[in-house]
Enzyme design. Structure first.
Site, PDB file in Angstrom:
ATOM      1  N   ARG A 100       0.833  -1.210   0.000  1.00  0.00           N
ATOM      2  CA  ARG A 100       0.000   0.000   0.000  1.00  0.00           C
ATOM      3  C   ARG A 100       0.862   1.251   0.000  1.00  0.00           C
ATOM      4  O   ARG A 100       0.430   2.316   0.410  1.00  0.00           O
ATOM      5  CB  ARG A 100      -0.914   0.003   1.205  1.00  0.00           C
ATOM      6  CG  ARG A 100      -0.165  -0.158   2.501  1.00  0.00           C
ATOM      7  CD  ARG A 100      -1.015   0.307   3.603  1.00  0.00           C
ATOM      8  NE  ARG A 100      -0.416  -0.032   4.872  1.00  0.00           N
ATOM      9  CZ  ARG A 100      -0.905   0.404   6.007  1.00  0.00           C
ATOM     10  NH1 ARG A 100      -1.971   1.150   6.021  1.00  0.00           N
ATOM     11  NH2 ARG A 100      -0.324   0.077   7.125  1.00  0.00           N
ATOM     12  N   ASP A 259      10.816  -7.356   8.056  1.00  0.00           N
ATOM     13  CA  ASP A 259      10.441  -6.393   7.014  1.00  0.00           C
ATOM     14  C   ASP A 259      10.254  -4.997   7.591  1.00  0.00           C
ATOM     15  O   ASP A 259      10.076  -4.040   6.828  1.00  0.00           O
ATOM     16  CB  ASP A 259       9.167  -6.845   6.286  1.00  0.00           C
ATOM     17  CG  ASP A 259       8.026  -7.154   7.255  1.00  0.00           C
ATOM     18  OD1 ASP A 259       8.218  -8.019   8.117  1.00  0.00           O
ATOM     19  OD2 ASP A 259       6.972  -6.514   7.151  1.00  0.00           O
ATOM     20  N   ASP A 269       8.236   2.017  10.193  1.00  0.00           N
ATOM     21  CA  ASP A 269       6.949   1.315  10.312  1.00  0.00           C
ATOM     22  C   ASP A 269       6.343   1.431  11.713  1.00  0.00           C
ATOM     23  O   ASP A 269       6.423   0.516  12.525  1.00  0.00           O
ATOM     24  CB  ASP A 269       7.066  -0.145   9.862  1.00  0.00           C
ATOM     25  CG  ASP A 269       6.985  -0.235   8.339  1.00  0.00           C
ATOM     26  OD1 ASP A 269       6.948   0.822   7.673  1.00  0.00           O
ATOM     27  OD2 ASP A 269       6.968  -1.363   7.800  1.00  0.00           O
TER      28      ASP A 269
HETATM   29  P1  AMP Z   1       2.948  -3.771   8.095  1.00  0.00           P
HETATM   30  O1  AMP Z   1       2.304  -4.630   9.118  1.00  0.00           O
HETATM   31  O2  AMP Z   1       2.293  -2.427   7.938  1.00  0.00           O
HETATM   32  O3  AMP Z   1       4.426  -3.676   8.287  1.00  0.00           O
HETATM   33  O4  AMP Z   1       2.694  -4.475   6.697  1.00  0.00           O
HETATM   34  C1  AMP Z   1       3.042  -5.797   6.416  1.00  0.00           C
HETATM   35  C2  AMP Z   1       2.749  -6.090   4.966  1.00  0.00           C
HETATM   36  O5  AMP Z   1       1.354  -5.986   4.697  1.00  0.00           O
HETATM   37  C3  AMP Z   1       3.435  -5.167   3.980  1.00  0.00           C
HETATM   38  O6  AMP Z   1       3.759  -5.922   2.863  1.00  0.00           O
HETATM   39  C4  AMP Z   1       2.358  -4.163   3.674  1.00  0.00           C
HETATM   40  O7  AMP Z   1       2.547  -3.536   2.431  1.00  0.00           O
HETATM   41  C5  AMP Z   1       1.122  -5.043   3.667  1.00  0.00           C
HETATM   42  N1  AMP Z   1      -0.095  -4.268   3.964  1.00  0.00           N
HETATM   43  C6  AMP Z   1      -0.458  -3.721   5.133  1.00  0.00           C
HETATM   44  N2  AMP Z   1      -1.642  -3.097   5.043  1.00  0.00           N
HETATM   45  C7  AMP Z   1      -2.064  -3.231   3.767  1.00  0.00           C
HETATM   46  C8  AMP Z   1      -3.219  -2.802   3.031  1.00  0.00           C
HETATM   47  N3  AMP Z   1      -4.202  -2.098   3.594  1.00  0.00           N
HETATM   48  N4  AMP Z   1      -3.284  -3.130   1.730  1.00  0.00           N
HETATM   49  C9  AMP Z   1      -2.315  -3.848   1.151  1.00  0.00           C
HETATM   50  N5  AMP Z   1      -1.216  -4.278   1.773  1.00  0.00           N
HETATM   51  C10 AMP Z   1      -1.073  -3.982   3.073  1.00  0.00           C
HETATM   52 MG    MG Z   2       5.930  -2.951   7.421  1.00  0.00          MG
END
Ligand code: AMP
Ligand code: MG
Length: 501
Positions: A100, A259, A269
């Site tokens: 996103r 990540d 993040d």
């Molecule tokens: P995060 O927990 O924010 O570090 O995200 C973990 C993974 O989930 C990453 O690959 C993000 O890009 C993906 N991600 C989180 N929220 C969304 C969303 N609303 N739409 C698409 N991908 C998401």
């Molecule tokens: Mg992340």
């Protein structure tokens, strides 16, 4: 690769982009345009940062809503979603990537540093999996507040350039206003970026990525006889230093998946992150961290675990002989413990007002932390108040009053004064040095929640603005904002935080 001739402003619009990541091999990313939104509105532009990035601030004030929402792709941008993998709560996921977020390009800042500009919440990408590619307003405001507060605290971090609302709802457990966050980073390369290629056996890409990281972040390594080992060692040291700094201010990241760990050494993040109020080494806020994997005091160990995952991706580059390569990797990983401990202890010494090192300081610090834990003392207030105790003994009662059992602190205070007596610094100088490392103002969780709530429920951004302002000078006494230094009152306490993705 890093040569840069800035084009003239007239050719370019508000940004003078020079996009080095977009020149890497095509398996590093997917080119993708932001998906336009209905009715963008600029909540906040970080003018000081825009100036630091040598952007055209006036143009951004005029066109920021369109640009930062993704509706207008500025001249020179090369939008792309980066590929990465990662261990999430210990489980390897071979493909995550920017689901996103879209990197629109890189600029060179006033200090000659290359910085990424990324829009988060701009719609689906090839890495979106089941997600909608969008962000809700709450997490956008949280990231804005907390990342800017971290910067003001002097802790390496990605920055907030802007926040916009989209005029479109997002659907989570409830319907929420959508928003886009504009993030600035030294780069968005993560431990998981290395893992992405290593998991595919694409060692050529791992090497190309390592070369890119050396070139971009650590050019001093280039002449090293073992450049990839030196890279790993440098990243390890940066992470050890970073996590020590988190601990010094009571910060809990909340999702230290591989990540979510940069190779630049910046905090990245800000999901369910939070600063703790009362000191508790086992403190966890995140609703998804059931077993306390990412608890406050676990962060140093998790950092090392993540770095071991990074080592696995690079190890074959360390030495042609496998045994030697593994020994070299282990040596660095083992060294992480003492590098962390050094940074942590040095910072803790400063927090209690010491400018020199003496045997016994570690025990002295640990005793104080144990008393704070047992006494449910507020982490930030305790250290801030300790500075006042340097200047006059009459402040002792106020400090002790932060502990449930005030009497228990008195022997520690007596010992501490004895220790200070063996240092030459004058009290006013010492107190000033202590105030410069012990913040009066952190973005207290209940304040963050109140600011988000007012914005989401009532489109009222005044609490958000106030919180950003007060936490931009965390080490200054701001008597007019004294209430912001206070821990939550009963009933105001935030028990859990959510990723909100
Ligand atoms: P995060 O927990 O924010 O570090 O995200 C973990 C993974 O989930 C990453 O690959 C993000 O890009 C993906 N991600 C989180 N929220 C969304 C969303 N609303 N739409 C698409 N991908 C998401
Ligand atoms: Mg992340």
């Amino acid at each position: 690769m890093m040569e840069y001739t800035p084009p003239t402003a007239s050719e370019t619009g508000p940004f003078r982009f020079d996009n080095s990541f977009a020149r890497l091999p095509e398996q590093f990313y997917a080119r993708v345009e932001p998906t336009p939104v209905a009715e963008p509105w600029l909540i906040k532009l970080n003018r000081a940062l825009a100036e630091e990035l040598q952007l055209d601030v006036e143009a951004l004030e005029r066109d920021g809503a369109a640009i930062f929402s993704g509706n207008r792709v500025p001249a020179g941008a090369e939008p792309l979603a980066m590929a990465y993998a990662g261990h999430q709560f210990g489980t390897f996921v071979p493909q995550l990537g920017d689901g996103r977020a879209i990197l629109i390009g890189e600029v060179i800042d006033r200090n000659g540093k290359r910085r990424d500009i990324q829009l988060k919440g701009t719609g689906k990408t090839p890495y979106s999996r089941r997600g909608d590619g969008r962000a809700a307003l709450g997490p956008v405001l949280r990231e804005y507040i907390v990342s800017e507060a971290m910067h003001a605290l002097g802790i390496p971090t990605t920055r907030a350039l802007a926040a916009t609302v989209t005029g479109q709802p997002v659907y989570r457990e409830e319907i929420l206003p959508g928003a886009v966050f504009t993030r600035v980073a030294a780069s968005h390369i993560r431990v998981g970026t290395f893992q992405f290629f290593a998991a595919r056996g694409d060692m050529e890409a791992v090497r190309a990525l390592a070369d890119y990281v050396i070139d971009r972040h650590y050019p001093e390594i280039k002449g090293d006889g073992r450049p990839y080992l030196a890279l790993f060692k440098t990243i390890t040291e940066r992470q050890a230093a970073l996590i020590a700094r988190w601990l010094h201010v009571g910060f809990i990241h909340g999702v230290m998946n591989t990540d979510n760990m940069t190779v630049s050494g910046e905090t990245i993040d800000f999901g369910p992150c939070a600063f703790m109020d009362t000191y508790d080494p086992k403190k966890v806020f995140s609703s998804i961290d059931q077993f306390g994997r990412y608890a406050y005091a676990n962060q140093p160990a998790i950092g090392q675990w993540n770095l071991a995952r990074l080592a696995e991706t690079l190890v074959t580059l360390f030495d042609p002989a496998a045994d030697t390569a593994v020994d070299l990797a282990n040596e660095v990983l083992t060294g992480y413990g003492s590098v962390f401990q050094e940074h942590w202890l040095e910072g803790m010494r400063r927090k209690i007002g010491l400018a020199t090192a003496e045997d016994g300081d570690l025990e002295r610090i640990q005793t104080l932390l144990t008393l704070m834990h047992k006494g449910n003392a507020d982490f930030s207030l305790t250290f801030r108040q300790l500075a006042a105790c340097v200047e006059d003994d009459a402040s002792d009662a106020q400090l002790a009053g932060l502990f449930q059992n005030p009497e228990a602190l008195l022997p520690w205070l007596a010992d501490w004064r004895g220790r200070l007596g063996r240092e030459p610094r004058a009290p006013d100088e010492r107190a000033a040095a202590m105030r410069a490392v012990n913040p009066a103002f952190i973005p207290r969780n209940h304040r963050v929640e109140q600011a988000i709530d007012a914005a989401v429920r009532g489109a009222d951004f005044s609490l958000f603005e106030a919180l950003v302002d007060v936490t931009s000078m965390p080490y200054e006494d701001q008597p007019q904002h004294a209430a912001h230094a206070e821990p939550p009152k009963p009933g105001e306490e935030v028990l859990q935080t959510f990723c909100g993705t």
